[in-house]
Design a protein around this motif. Structure first.
Motif, PDB file in Angstrom:
ATOM      1  N   SER A   7      23.108 -52.088  23.002  1.00 46.43           N
ATOM      2  CA  SER A   7      22.885 -52.952  24.145  1.00 46.43           C
ATOM      3  C   SER A   7      21.487 -53.562  24.084  1.00 46.43           C
ATOM      4  N   VAL A   8      21.354 -54.683  24.788  1.00 41.96           N
ATOM      5  CA  VAL A   8      20.071 -55.388  24.819  1.00 41.96           C
ATOM      6  C   VAL A   8      19.229 -54.804  25.955  1.00 41.96           C
ATOM      7  N   GLU A   9      18.036 -54.363  25.629  1.00 48.56           N
ATOM      8  CA  GLU A   9      17.187 -53.775  26.652  1.00 48.56           C
ATOM      9  C   GLU A   9      15.886 -54.554  26.787  1.00 48.56           C
ATOM     10  N   GLU A  10      15.415 -54.625  28.021  1.00 52.88           N
ATOM     11  CA  GLU A  10      14.162 -55.329  28.255  1.00 52.88           C
ATOM     12  C   GLU A  10      13.005 -54.365  28.034  1.00 52.88           C
ATOM     13  N   PHE A  11      12.018 -54.830  27.324  1.00 52.74           N
ATOM     14  CA  PHE A  11      10.798 -54.039  27.202  1.00 52.74           C
ATOM     15  C   PHE A  11       9.639 -54.889  27.667  1.00 52.74           C
ATOM     16  N   ASN A  12       9.004 -54.430  28.752  1.00 52.10           N
ATOM     17  CA  ASN A  12       7.883 -55.178  29.297  1.00 52.10           C
ATOM     18  C   ASN A  12       6.607 -54.382  29.097  1.00 52.10           C
ATOM     19  N   LEU A  13       5.613 -55.061  28.551  1.00 55.43           N
ATOM     20  CA  LEU A  13       4.374 -54.371  28.226  1.00 55.43           C
ATOM     21  C   LEU A  13       3.459 -54.179  29.426  1.00 55.43           C
ATOM     22  N   MET A  14       3.876 -54.694  30.601  1.00 53.56           N
ATOM     23  CA  MET A  14       3.068 -54.463  31.797  1.00 53.56           C
ATOM     24  C   MET A  14       3.625 -53.272  32.573  1.00 53.56           C
ATOM     25  N   PHE A  15       2.728 -52.477  33.151  1.00 47.69           N
ATOM     26  CA  PHE A  15       3.140 -51.360  33.999  1.00 47.69           C
ATOM     27  C   PHE A  15       3.541 -51.925  35.356  1.00 47.69           C
ATOM     28  N   LYS A  16       4.753 -51.588  35.784  1.00 46.51           N
ATOM     29  CA  LYS A  16       5.247 -52.132  37.040  1.00 46.51           C
ATOM     30  C   LYS A  16       5.114 -51.101  38.162  1.00 46.51           C
ATOM     31  N   THR A  17       4.852 -51.594  39.360  1.00 51.16           N
ATOM     32  CA  THR A  17       4.815 -50.718  40.519  1.00 51.16           C
ATOM     33  C   THR A  17       5.318 -51.538  41.700  1.00 51.16           C
ATOM     34  N   SER A  18       5.332 -50.942  42.886  1.00 50.20           N
ATOM     35  CA  SER A  18       5.707 -51.753  44.032  1.00 50.20           C
ATOM     36  C   SER A  18       4.609 -51.667  45.074  1.00 50.20           C
ATOM     37  N   ILE A  19       4.433 -52.770  45.782  1.00 49.96           N
ATOM     38  CA  ILE A  19       3.351 -52.860  46.760  1.00 49.96           C
ATOM     39  C   ILE A  19       3.939 -52.615  48.143  1.00 49.96           C
ATOM     40  N   GLY A  20       3.456 -51.619  48.815  1.00 50.68           N
ATOM     41  CA  GLY A  20       3.952 -51.285  50.146  1.00 50.68           C
ATOM     42  C   GLY A  20       5.264 -50.508  50.061  1.00 50.68           C
ATOM     43  N   PRO A  21       5.789 -50.089  51.248  1.00 52.18           N
ATOM     44  CA  PRO A  21       7.027 -49.308  51.247  1.00 52.18           C
ATOM     45  C   PRO A  21       8.191 -50.189  50.809  1.00 52.18           C
ATOM     46  N   GLY A  22       9.231 -49.532  50.310  1.00 49.39           N
ATOM     47  CA  GLY A  22      10.339 -50.304  49.770  1.00 49.39           C
ATOM     48  C   GLY A  22       9.956 -50.827  48.416  1.00 49.39           C
ATOM     49  N   SER A  23      10.850 -51.500  47.782  1.00 51.96           N
ATOM     50  CA  SER A  23      10.528 -51.922  46.423  1.00 51.96           C
ATOM     51  C   SER A  23      10.694 -53.423  46.261  1.00 51.96           C
ATOM     52  N   ASN A  24      10.749 -54.156  47.387  1.00 50.44           N
ATOM     53  CA  ASN A  24      10.998 -55.579  47.212  1.00 50.44           C
ATOM     54  C   ASN A  24       9.774 -56.397  46.832  1.00 50.44           C
ATOM     55  N   ARG A  25       8.586 -55.815  46.969  1.00 51.97           N
ATOM     56  CA  ARG A  25       7.420 -56.576  46.522  1.00 51.97           C
ATOM     57  C   ARG A  25       6.886 -55.947  45.242  1.00 51.97           C
ATOM     58  N   ALA A  26       7.123 -56.612  44.131  1.00 54.33           N
ATOM     59  CA  ALA A  26       6.722 -56.059  42.842  1.00 54.33           C
ATOM     60  C   ALA A  26       5.241 -56.273  42.609  1.00 54.33           C
ATOM     61  N   GLY A  27       4.619 -55.276  42.017  1.00 53.12           N
ATOM     62  CA  GLY A  27       3.235 -55.415  41.596  1.00 53.12           C
ATOM     63  C   GLY A  27       3.127 -54.969  40.155  1.00 53.12           C
ATOM     64  N   TYR A  28       2.109 -55.432  39.473  1.00 51.78           N
ATOM     65  CA  TYR A  28       1.883 -55.034  38.088  1.00 51.78           C
ATOM     66  C   TYR A  28       0.423 -54.668  37.905  1.00 51.78           C
ATOM     67  N   LEU A  29       0.189 -53.671  37.070  1.00 51.68           N
ATOM     68  CA  LEU A  29      -1.185 -53.362  36.704  1.00 51.68           C
ATOM     69  C   LEU A  29      -1.648 -54.470  35.761  1.00 51.68           C
ATOM     70  N   ARG A  30      -2.813 -54.990  36.018  1.00 54.29           N
ATOM     71  CA  ARG A  30      -3.270 -56.166  35.266  1.00 54.29           C
ATOM     72  C   ARG A  30      -3.455 -55.848  33.783  1.00 54.29           C
ATOM     73  N   PRO A  31      -3.003 -56.766  32.921  1.00 57.15           N
ATOM     74  CA  PRO A  31      -3.242 -56.588  31.491  1.00 57.15           C
ATOM     75  C   PRO A  31      -4.592 -57.149  31.068  1.00 57.15           C
TER      76      PRO A  31
END
Length: 565
Positions: free
Chosen positions: A135-159
């Motif tokens: 299967s095709v898998e996504e690999f993202n080199l940025m660390f992902k997190t979420s901003i605030g409760p819930g997960s609808n606002r995505a945040g990333y640790l800056r590269p």
RNA sequence: GCGACUGUAGUCUAGUGGUUAGGACCGGGGCUUCCCAAGCCUCUAACCCGGGUUCGAAUCCCGGCAGUCGCACCA
């Protein structure tokens, strides 16, 4: 030397430790120990001294967690995401977009499902063993997190810290009274979820950067201080791969370096690194090849140092053009340009269309104003056959020339808006840190010395009693307190033999050791007595009065010759 | 993520199925008027983690984590 010896010393003496070691460790992360933390600070201090004090740049500090919009604009969302597919048999990984590049005009734009569909449709197999792909898998080199409760606002640790400067451009521009050039610096941590961190501190998942963003007028890439350094030389490896030593003037005249400001900052990087203790004989500047250049760069030079790992990039000096500001302007709808004032306001004559409001009013009623605006946005060149076609609410509207007239207007222009270009010297702090140590590492007959430049040394002076008895310790502790009070980083040690204490200090790069001996006690009371000062690199000694010691050490720190004190 | 090799005190290392797991250096305490890791006494301190095989595992097997090298990746 080999890197293992040095890393062992670093671990033993408290420069760096592998992070989370008691839980097995995490690859690509290191802690700075007490000495490492001090050395790191010293590196940052020199960088700040050069750019902030030396060049008059301003420093900011912005968050490491950024909302997704920042990286949509910067291009990192796309550039950092790769779709990977593994062969079911040989387990070899492949870039999915590369495998379908002949089957689709723009495979970059496809998502995982589309890529997989395309591969199934055309029976794409493993290029190595011709077996079925998984299967095709996504690999993202940025660390992902979420901003605030819930997960609808995505945040990333800056590269990179750079985006924090770009998004603040409107504030910084006003802070600088709307003038260019504008230099901004920021240091801090950046994050890249590397597939395979390697080579000690060279490729990390969490790392430290010292970034400089210089905003310049795109039509003026000269630099006021350039003439003073024009004849300085650099060891350059241009695109063609042929290394040569050229003066800055030669490099510019030959078109090797794109512009004066870039050349100046390449030279400034050389002086910065050498001041930190990077060996000039193991330093060169290599130009990026077109295909290796970042998506934003117009020209880019890497400062490379020779390490036991081979030539390694420690600083990248890029002309990023107007890419970053244009991107953020487009995505945020904020004004990110510079208003470039003319020396004298210019009078220009322009032929324009002027709406006849008297005619428009009765025809269009309440919408007349809007129609007038649409007319006046256009020029005479848009009129054909006596009719001007404009688009209103998605529909085409034909306006006969009875409703407007062609007039010549005289305008006064005070200036024009231009998108600044960005020159970016970006420093890999951890790599510089390691280079400073490796280039200072000397070993002879099992005796190890770190010949750190005094400005870099975590400890500036060791303070010892010749022996821990007869009141020598009390006197030595007084000397230690004196130096500490004077702001000189000192280290008191009374254990073991004097030779062992010198050796301990040599191993962590302490440039001078001060020893209180019997002669000190025999001399006058108070601070009139003399002590020996021993120089790390020559192991020579001089007697100095305790009262003169702070001044003497400070002048040594500024580069005074030990033989002349 | 793949492959090969590797993992024993802070460091370097000995130990290949049953050892009180040995040594060296470092570190702590002490002795020695001691200016370049001198010597002596003394102390602290280790089998990467988790499963399995076995009466018994540092040692054999599996998995994980970490390291070195190669491949891939590296805006």
């Amino acid at each position: 030397m080999n890197a293992g010896e040095l890393l062992s010393l670093c671990k033993r003496r408290g420069f760096i430790w592998p992070s989370f070691e008691i839980y097995g460790g995490v690859a690509g992360m290191y802690d700075f120990g007490p000495l490492g933390s001090a050395l790191k600070d010293n590196i940052v201090a020199v960088w700040r001294d050069v750019y902030k004090r030396g060049e008059g740049f301003v420093e900011i500090d912005s968050p490491t967690v950024n909302p997704e919009a920042v990286f949509r604009a910067s291009g990192h969302m796309d550039e950092f995401s790769d779709y990977v597919v593994h062969c079911k048999e040989c387990r070899e990984p492949f870039r999915a977009d590369h495998l379908v590049s002949d089957l689709h005009a723009n495979p970059d734009t496809l998502d995982a499902a589309a890529l997989k569909g395309l591969m199934v449709e055309h029976s794409v197999c493993c290029p190595d063993c011709q077996c079925e792909l998984g299967s095709v898998e996504e690999f993202n080199l940025m660390f992902k997190t979420s901003i605030g409760p819930g997960s609808n606002r995505a945040g990333y640790l800056r590269p990179e810290t750079a985006q924090g400067i770009f998004v603040n451009f409107p504030h910084l521009y006003r802070y600088n009274r709307e003038k260019l050039p504008l230099g901004v610096i920021q240091h801090g941590r950046g994050y890249r979820n590397e597939i395979s961190p390697r080579q000690g501190m060279i490729r990390l998942r969490e790392f430290n950067m010292m970034e400089v963003e210089l905003f310049v007028d795109p039509d003026d890439k000269s630099w006021p201080r350039f003439p003073a350094v024009a004849e300085e030389t650099l060891r350059l490896v241009p695109e063609d791969g042929a290394e040569r030593e050229l003066s800055l003037t030669q490099a510019l005249e030959g078109g090797v370096i794109a512009n004066e400001v870039l050349a100046y900052f390449i030279w400034l990087t050389k002086t910065l690194l050498e001041r930190m203790g990077v060996d000039g004989g193991r330093l060169r500047f290599r130009q990026h090849l077109k295909d290796e250049m970042a998506h934003y760069a117009m020209d880019c030079w890497d400062a490379e140092v020779l390490l036991s790992y081979g030539w390694t990039e420690v600083v990248g000096i890029a002309d990023r053009g107007c890419w970053d500001l244009s991107q953020h302007a487009a995505w945020s709808n904020e004004e990110m340009s510079h208003f470039k004032r003319y020396d004298e306001p210019r009078e220009v004559e322009r032929v324009a269309l002027k709406a006849k409001y008297r005619e428009l009013g009765p025809l269009f009623k309440g919408e007349a104003k809007e129609v007038a605006r649409l007319i006046e946005e256009r020029g005479p060149e848009d009129v054909s056959g006596g009719v001007l076609k404009v688009e209103k609410d998605g529909a085409e509207l034909e306006i006969p020339e009875t409703l407007f007239e062609t007039v010549t207007v005289r305008e006064k222009l005070a200036g024009e808006r231009v998108m600044p270009h960005v020159i970016e010297p970006s420093h890999g702090l951890d790599r510089i840190f390691y280079t400073v140590l490796e280039h200072a590492y000397r070993r002879e007959d099992d005796y190890t010395v770190l010949a750190l430049r005094p400005e870099m040394a975590p400890i500036k002076a060791g303070v010892f009693p010749l022996m821990a008895r007869d009141g020598l310790e009390e006197k030595a502790k007084e000397v230690f307190a004196l130096l500490t009070a004077e702001g000189i980083e000192a280290f008191y040690d009374e254990s073991g033999s004097i030779g062992k204490r010198y050796a301990r200090m040599d191993e962590v790069g302490t440039p001078w050791c001060v020893t209180v001996d019997y002669e000190t006690l025999e001399e006058e009371r108070g601070l009139k007595g003399t002590v020996t000062v021993r120089d790390r690199d020559s192991s020579e000694q001089r007697r100095v009065a305790i009262s003169d010691l702070p001044v003497t050490l400070k002048s040594l720190l500024k580069g005074a010759d030990f033989a002349k004190i």
